[in-house]
Design a protein around this motif. Structure first.
Motif, PDB file in Angstrom:
ATOM      1  N   GLY A 227     -18.887  27.074 -40.259  1.00 62.96           N
ATOM      2  CA  GLY A 227     -19.114  25.646 -40.466  1.00 62.96           C
ATOM      3  C   GLY A 227     -18.217  25.051 -41.526  1.00 62.96           C
ATOM      4  O   GLY A 227     -18.558  24.040 -42.128  1.00 62.96           O
ATOM      5  N   ASN A 228     -17.057  25.693 -41.733  1.00 66.58           N
ATOM      6  CA  ASN A 228     -16.129  25.274 -42.786  1.00 66.58           C
ATOM      7  C   ASN A 228     -16.832  25.244 -44.149  1.00 66.58           C
ATOM      8  O   ASN A 228     -16.625  24.341 -44.963  1.00 66.58           O
ATOM      9  N   GLY A 229     -17.678  26.242 -44.356  1.00 71.10           N
ATOM     10  CA  GLY A 229     -18.411  26.367 -45.608  1.00 71.10           C
ATOM     11  C   GLY A 229     -19.827  25.840 -45.537  1.00 71.10           C
ATOM     12  O   GLY A 229     -20.698  26.279 -46.296  1.00 71.10           O
ATOM     13  N   ASP A 230     -20.103  24.903 -44.618  1.00 72.67           N
ATOM     14  CA  ASP A 230     -21.444  24.338 -44.512  1.00 72.67           C
ATOM     15  C   ASP A 230     -22.470  25.374 -44.050  1.00 72.67           C
ATOM     16  O   ASP A 230     -23.665  25.209 -44.280  1.00 72.67           O
ATOM     17  N   GLY A 231     -21.999  26.432 -43.386  1.00 68.80           N
ATOM     18  CA  GLY A 231     -22.896  27.482 -42.924  1.00 68.80           C
ATOM     19  C   GLY A 231     -23.301  28.465 -44.005  1.00 68.80           C
ATOM     20  O   GLY A 231     -24.085  29.383 -43.752  1.00 68.80           O
ATOM     21  N   GLN A 232     -22.754  28.290 -45.222  1.00 66.51           N
ATOM     22  CA  GLN A 232     -23.151  29.071 -46.393  1.00 66.51           C
ATOM     23  C   GLN A 232     -22.943  30.575 -46.224  1.00 66.51           C
ATOM     24  O   GLN A 232     -23.657  31.382 -46.819  1.00 66.51           O
ATOM     25  N   ALA A 233     -21.947  30.966 -45.436  1.00 61.71           N
ATOM     26  CA  ALA A 233     -21.661  32.398 -45.282  1.00 61.71           C
ATOM     27  C   ALA A 233     -21.032  32.938 -46.560  1.00 61.71           C
ATOM     28  O   ALA A 233     -20.040  32.402 -47.057  1.00 61.71           O
ATOM     29  N   ARG A 234     -21.629  33.990 -47.066  1.00 65.71           N
ATOM     30  CA  ARG A 234     -21.151  34.620 -48.297  1.00 65.71           C
ATOM     31  C   ARG A 234     -21.274  36.136 -48.101  1.00 65.71           C
ATOM     32  O   ARG A 234     -22.393  36.663 -48.034  1.00 65.71           O
ATOM     33  N   TYR A 235     -20.145  36.804 -47.993  1.00 65.77           N
ATOM     34  CA  TYR A 235     -20.177  38.237 -47.707  1.00 65.77           C
ATOM     35  C   TYR A 235     -18.919  38.903 -48.241  1.00 65.77           C
ATOM     36  O   TYR A 235     -17.920  38.235 -48.547  1.00 65.77           O
ATOM     37  N   THR A 236     -18.961  40.211 -48.350  1.00 67.18           N
ATOM     38  CA  THR A 236     -17.797  40.995 -48.746  1.00 67.18           C
ATOM     39  C   THR A 236     -17.563  42.078 -47.707  1.00 67.18           C
ATOM     40  O   THR A 236     -18.495  42.809 -47.338  1.00 67.18           O
ATOM     41  N   VAL A 237     -16.346  42.159 -47.216  1.00 71.08           N
ATOM     42  CA  VAL A 237     -15.948  43.200 -46.269  1.00 71.08           C
ATOM     43  C   VAL A 237     -15.225  44.301 -47.041  1.00 71.08           C
ATOM     44  O   VAL A 237     -14.238  44.040 -47.728  1.00 71.08           O
ATOM     45  N   TYR A 238     -15.731  45.521 -46.940  1.00 65.40           N
ATOM     46  CA  TYR A 238     -15.111  46.677 -47.590  1.00 65.40           C
ATOM     47  C   TYR A 238     -14.384  47.513 -46.547  1.00 65.40           C
ATOM     48  O   TYR A 238     -14.819  47.603 -45.391  1.00 65.40           O
ATOM     49  N   PHE A 239     -13.274  48.125 -46.975  1.00 64.14           N
ATOM     50  CA  PHE A 239     -12.518  48.953 -46.043  1.00 64.14           C
ATOM     51  C   PHE A 239     -12.084  50.253 -46.692  1.00 64.14           C
ATOM     52  O   PHE A 239     -11.937  50.354 -47.917  1.00 64.14           O
ATOM     53  N   TYR A 240     -11.889  51.257 -45.859  1.00 60.92           N
ATOM     54  CA  TYR A 240     -11.299  52.533 -46.266  1.00 60.92           C
ATOM     55  C   TYR A 240     -10.367  52.899 -45.126  1.00 60.92           C
ATOM     56  O   TYR A 240     -10.814  53.212 -44.022  1.00 60.92           O
ATOM     57  N   ALA A 241      -9.056  52.779 -45.365  1.00 57.62           N
ATOM     58  CA  ALA A 241      -8.080  52.827 -44.275  1.00 57.62           C
ATOM     59  C   ALA A 241      -7.040  53.916 -44.506  1.00 57.62           C
ATOM     60  O   ALA A 241      -6.663  54.211 -45.652  1.00 57.62           O
ATOM     61  N   GLN A 242      -6.566  54.467 -43.388  1.00 59.57           N
ATOM     62  CA  GLN A 242      -5.560  55.526 -43.452  1.00 59.57           C
ATOM     63  C   GLN A 242      -4.441  55.285 -42.445  1.00 59.57           C
ATOM     64  O   GLN A 242      -4.661  54.748 -41.358  1.00 59.57           O
ATOM     65  N   PHE A 243      -3.222  55.702 -42.839  1.00 59.50           N
ATOM     66  CA  PHE A 243      -2.025  55.650 -42.006  1.00 59.50           C
ATOM     67  C   PHE A 243      -1.705  57.079 -41.553  1.00 59.50           C
ATOM     68  O   PHE A 243      -1.766  58.011 -42.365  1.00 59.50           O
ATOM     69  N   SER A 244      -1.323  57.242 -40.289  1.00 54.33           N
ATOM     70  CA  SER A 244      -0.996  58.589 -39.811  1.00 54.33           C
ATOM     71  C   SER A 244       0.305  59.099 -40.420  1.00 54.33           C
ATOM     72  O   SER A 244       0.500  60.308 -40.572  1.00 54.33           O
ATOM     73  N   LYS A 245       1.203  58.194 -40.793  1.00 53.40           N
ATOM     74  CA  LYS A 245       2.473  58.573 -41.416  1.00 53.40           C
ATOM     75  C   LYS A 245       2.410  58.207 -42.894  1.00 53.40           C
ATOM     76  O   LYS A 245       2.225  57.035 -43.250  1.00 53.40           O
ATOM     77  N   PRO A 246       2.510  59.205 -43.774  1.00 59.08           N
ATOM     78  CA  PRO A 246       2.418  58.905 -45.211  1.00 59.08           C
ATOM     79  C   PRO A 246       3.473  57.886 -45.640  1.00 59.08           C
ATOM     80  O   PRO A 246       4.573  57.834 -45.090  1.00 59.08           O
ATOM     81  N   PHE A 247       3.107  57.066 -46.609  1.00 61.26           N
ATOM     82  CA  PHE A 247       4.057  56.102 -47.147  1.00 61.26           C
ATOM     83  C   PHE A 247       4.536  56.589 -48.512  1.00 61.26           C
ATOM     84  O   PHE A 247       3.780  57.195 -49.280  1.00 61.26           O
ATOM     85  N   LYS A 248       5.806  56.333 -48.807  1.00 56.48           N
ATOM     86  CA  LYS A 248       6.339  56.717 -50.114  1.00 56.48           C
ATOM     87  C   LYS A 248       5.777  55.798 -51.196  1.00 56.48           C
ATOM     88  O   LYS A 248       5.591  56.211 -52.335  1.00 56.48           O
ATOM     89  N   LYS A 249       5.537  54.543 -50.823  1.00 61.48           N
ATOM     90  CA  LYS A 249       4.947  53.584 -51.749  1.00 61.48           C
ATOM     91  C   LYS A 249       4.306  52.474 -50.934  1.00 61.48           C
ATOM     92  O   LYS A 249       4.662  52.245 -49.771  1.00 61.48           O
ATOM     93  N   LEU A 250       3.347  51.812 -51.554  1.00 64.19           N
ATOM     94  CA  LEU A 250       2.665  50.713 -50.902  1.00 64.19           C
ATOM     95  C   LEU A 250       3.106  49.409 -51.551  1.00 64.19           C
ATOM     96  O   LEU A 250       2.953  49.224 -52.762  1.00 64.19           O
ATOM     97  N   GLY A 251       3.672  48.520 -50.740  1.00 64.71           N
ATOM     98  CA  GLY A 251       4.091  47.220 -51.241  1.00 64.71           C
ATOM     99  C   GLY A 251       2.947  46.217 -51.159  1.00 64.71           C
ATOM    100  O   GLY A 251       1.935  46.442 -50.499  1.00 64.71           O
TER     101      GLY A 251
END
Length: 780
Positions: A227-251
């Protein structure tokens, strides 16, 4: 069921090898497709207002990968703003990326669309860019000809980058497989600020090791969303993510959004906001970062056709919860195995109903509709049962599964009556979730449209009371009935027709009629608990619909606070929004499901009502798009075709339900004439095409109508029903033979145009003999 289908398909293959007639074998194979093979997630996947002819748009479904009632939906997103609740519309030519959370079939600007993952090559872009302006952002054109969508799987080719993207899901996690071209600058980037209809307002990310990251995205009303804020949605999305190919650094990138800028939908859509995001500061290596507009990326040098996979657990509880969800559900990198598992989950869920006969197109429509009824109310708890409560604390329950997204005003009509047959546990989960949420939020009433613990106040009425009363009447209630009654009374007292006996504007007709119904629901529920004083009071309130019937004009009419009629418009009951929400009085006025005889008496008797109803249907356009008569594109009229059964003309119910099934549902992107509305539009089809419909949840009467299919079998839950399955057989059924000539229930002659829920739950067979002309004696 799934294994029997596989075994049969294997046997058919062996028979073919031995030289049996190929044509016969192919026919058998077509008849024995697994249910998930009939699902077409692209049905309804359009928000086009132009093609709908109304701002409400079309189906607004998402085409991505999910599992039955899953917390995760990995789906393409083609647009961030506007009234595009699913984040996707088929007519768009570019994809921004693939998000891990989506809503299905809603308007009001939508929400979720979080954790947007996009594979790219070449120059890094930090803003999404504009459709039709190549190179303006990370979005890419995609090739419509090789877009694929099925139950638990989605794939598309991002043509600007030459990358094939595939995705599948588990209940709390998802996996993407990207096939890259040869490039020295290939990457997987994640826009942590992304949110449908707005933006997340704070983000955090931490590098765990060379292929793992975790973090969160906080979403508040200040960032738009529901509702463009009128719906009063308040939440937090948590993640734990993995890449199959290791990265040398994360930008990472971090946009400098001025503190005095607003961040609602129209603000984040503006050129100045997107220009600011495009100028975001880029850091080629971070280990931990928090900010108010972040994105991260892992960059690689790839060879031609090199595959990089990405997986993530999602939680609304904690980063640890997201990690546990991923570790429990996706232990390795077997994308095809996970896809097969998702398909198996869908085959099992969709086997709750089985149809035969009918055309291949009708089977695609049916099983896709059933699929769409199994998106919400989705699970909100982690794999260990923990969930974020409305009080901001972490709770845990083994008694029920916490669920979210209760589109009450829509789904009490068809979705929950359907679930009461095929998935009564879900009905109890939702009631327990609403009761617990009211406790946690210290509210005195039950919310009518709940989203992620938000009391959004969306739409009207008290639909939770309908679901509670219906579960109690059917004997499937597994919740604290005393508490439920207390909340039902408080909800009706706070939002009801009250001492005045009607509700004033806005929506004086819609509110008065809907409150009258749910006040009757409270009466019915109270009576079942032996609370006769409460029942007597609310039975009287259930008759309050009579207080706004204007005998002079012969129809329902809103009153002001002093009891005076509001001026009657020039268009009369055809005047849009006159006392009515998303409808006109002609459409809304039929809503007295708990007292159809009383309504008919007010309107002048059966014959007059039958003539009026006939015109109501005959003036509908052939395509059944949005109109002022029977408007199947919106909920207020969904019960109306079945009223013919209750006024002694059941052959007209049979005629018009078959017409609606034929004209308003198609196996195509524009196959729904209105918003899917979180399962309601599809549940109507599943019930009607199956030959049953419940006009009044809370009463156990199911109307019998003309089924689309020759045979429909409902699998019953032994924890709630005495029988194993209930079957409807329509002998001689065809597009021409739409009228019921006679019926048998468990082998005995049956001359009713309705059946009691308990007869369904007992199991058995209802046989219908069909013909090309009405038998006006049947059902009388």
């Amino acid at each position: 069921m799934m294994y029997r289908i596989i075994a049969l398909a294997t046997a058919l293959g062996l028979i073919t090898a031995c030289g049996t007639d190929r044509g016969q074998t192919q026919t058998a194979e077509k008849q024995e497709l697994a249910p998930a093979e009939y699902v077409n997630p692209l049905i309804g996947a359009s928000t086009s207002t132009g093609k709908a002819g109304i701002y409400h748009g079309l189906g607004k479904t998402f085409p991505g990968a999910t599992t039955p009632y899953g917390l995760v939906q990995v789906s393409p997103n083609t647009i961030t703003g506007g009234d595009n609740g699913s984040g996707y519309s088929y007519e768009h030519t570019t994809i921004e990326g693939f998000a891990f959370t989506q809503m299905s079939g809603i308007g009001w600007y939508g929400d979720l669309g979080n954790f947007l993952v996009t594979p790219t090559t070449g120059t890094l872009h930090t803003a999404r860019g504009k459709e039709g302006v190549p190179g303006s952002g990370y979005r890419s054109k995609y090739a419509k000809e090789d877009e694929k969508a099925s139950a638990g799987y989605y794939a598309a080719t991002l043509s600007d980058y030459g990358i094939r993207a595939e995705m599948t899901a588990a209940p709390h996690s998802g996996m993407l497989r990207f096939t890259f071209p040869q490039n020295k600058q290939s990457r997987v980037q994640i826009d942590l600020a992304r949110r449908v209809g707005g933006t997340s307002t704070r983000q955090y990310v931490k590098v765990v090791d060379d292929h793992t990251i975790k973090g969160w995205m906080e979403c508040t009303p200040d960032g738009g969303g529901w509702g463009n804020g009128d719906g009063q949605a308040r939440y937090t999305v948590y993640f734990y993510a993995q890449f199959s190919k290791p990265f040398k650094k994360l930008g990472a990138w971090q946009a400098d959004i001025p503190k005095d800028w607003k961040r609602k939908r129209e603000d984040i859509e503006s050129d100045r906001y997107q220009e600011q995001v495009a100028k975001a500061a880029v850091t080629d290596s971070v280990t931990e970062l928090e900010g108010d507009h972040l994105g991260v990326f892992a960059e690689y040098e790839t060879q031609s056709d090199e595959q990089i996979l990405f997986k993530s657990g999602i939680s609304f509880v904690s980063m640890d919860g997201a990690e546990k969800n991923l570790q429990k559900e996706i232990t390795g990198w077997d994308f095809d195995g996970l896809h097969k598992q998702a398909t198996g989950l869908w085959n099992n869920a969709l086997s709750a109903m089985k149809v035969s006969g009918g055309s291949e197109e009708e089977k695609h429509i049916f099983y896709t509709a059933l699929y769409h009824t199994m998106i919400d109310p989705r699970m909100f708890a982690d794999v260990d049962g923990s969930f974020a409560g409305g009080d901001g604390k972490v709770h845990q329950s083994s008694e029920y599964t916490r669920r979210t997204i209760f589109s009450g005003w829509d789904v009490f009509r068809s979705q929950f009556p359907l679930q009461s047959l095929i998935n009564p546990r879900l009905v109890n989960d939702m009631v327990n979730s609403l009761l617990s949420l009211a406790d946690e939020r210290k509210k005195s009433y039950l919310e009518r449209w709940e989203l992620l613990n938000a009391y959004s106040g969306c739409m009207i009425g008290n639909p939770a009371l309908s679901v509670i009363a219906d579960a109690s009447a059917k004997g499937i209630a597994r919740f604290d009935k005393e508490k439920a009654l207390r909340y039902a009374v408080q909800t009706s007292n706070q939002f009801g027709n009250g001492d005045r006996g009607y509700t004033v504007e806005p929506f004086g007709i819609s509110n008065t009629l809907e409150y009258a119904y749910t006040e009757w629901c409270t009466a019915s529920f109270a009576k079942s608990l032996g609370k006769n004083d409460i029942a007597t009071d609310f039975e009287k309130r259930g008759q309050s619909y009579r207080n706004i019937f204007d005998k002079t004009n012969g129809w329902f009419r809103p009153k002001d606070a002093q009891g005076n009629w509001k001026p009657w418009p020039a268009k009369g009951r055809m005047a849009d929004d006159y006392g009515s929400v998303e409808s006109n009085p002609y459409q809304q006025g039929w809503f007295v499901p708990h007292d159809v005889p009383g309504m008919v008496e007010l309107m002048g008797g059966r014959e007059k009502v039958a003539a009026d109803l006939t015109g109501f249907f005959e003036k509908v356009p052939e395509n059944m798009m949005w109109n002022g008569y029977y408007n199947h594109a919106n909920e207020p009229v969904h019960h109306v075709p079945f009223l013919f059964n209750q006024i002694g003309k059941p052959w007209l119910t049979q005629k018009w339900t078959r017409e609606i099934c034929r004209r308003a549902y198609h196996n195509s992107v524009e196959g729904l004439v209105g918003n899917e509305d979180v399962g309601q539009m599809s549940a109507w089809y599943v019930l009607a095409a199956g030959g049953l419909y419940q006009v009044c949840p809370g009463k156990n009467r199911f109307e019998i109508t003309s089924p689309v299919f020759g045979k429909v079998t409902v699998r019953l839950d032994p924890a709630y029903a005495k029988g194993k399955e209930f079957t409807i057989i329509a002998h001689g059924n065809s597009p021409a033979n739409v009228y019921i000539q006679s019926a048998k229930l468990n082998g005995k002659a049956y001359n009713q145009c309705f059946i009691d829920y308990h007869d369904i739950a007992a199991g058995g067979t209802l046989e219908l003999t069909m013909g090309p002309k009405p038998n006006q004696e049947f059902g009388q």
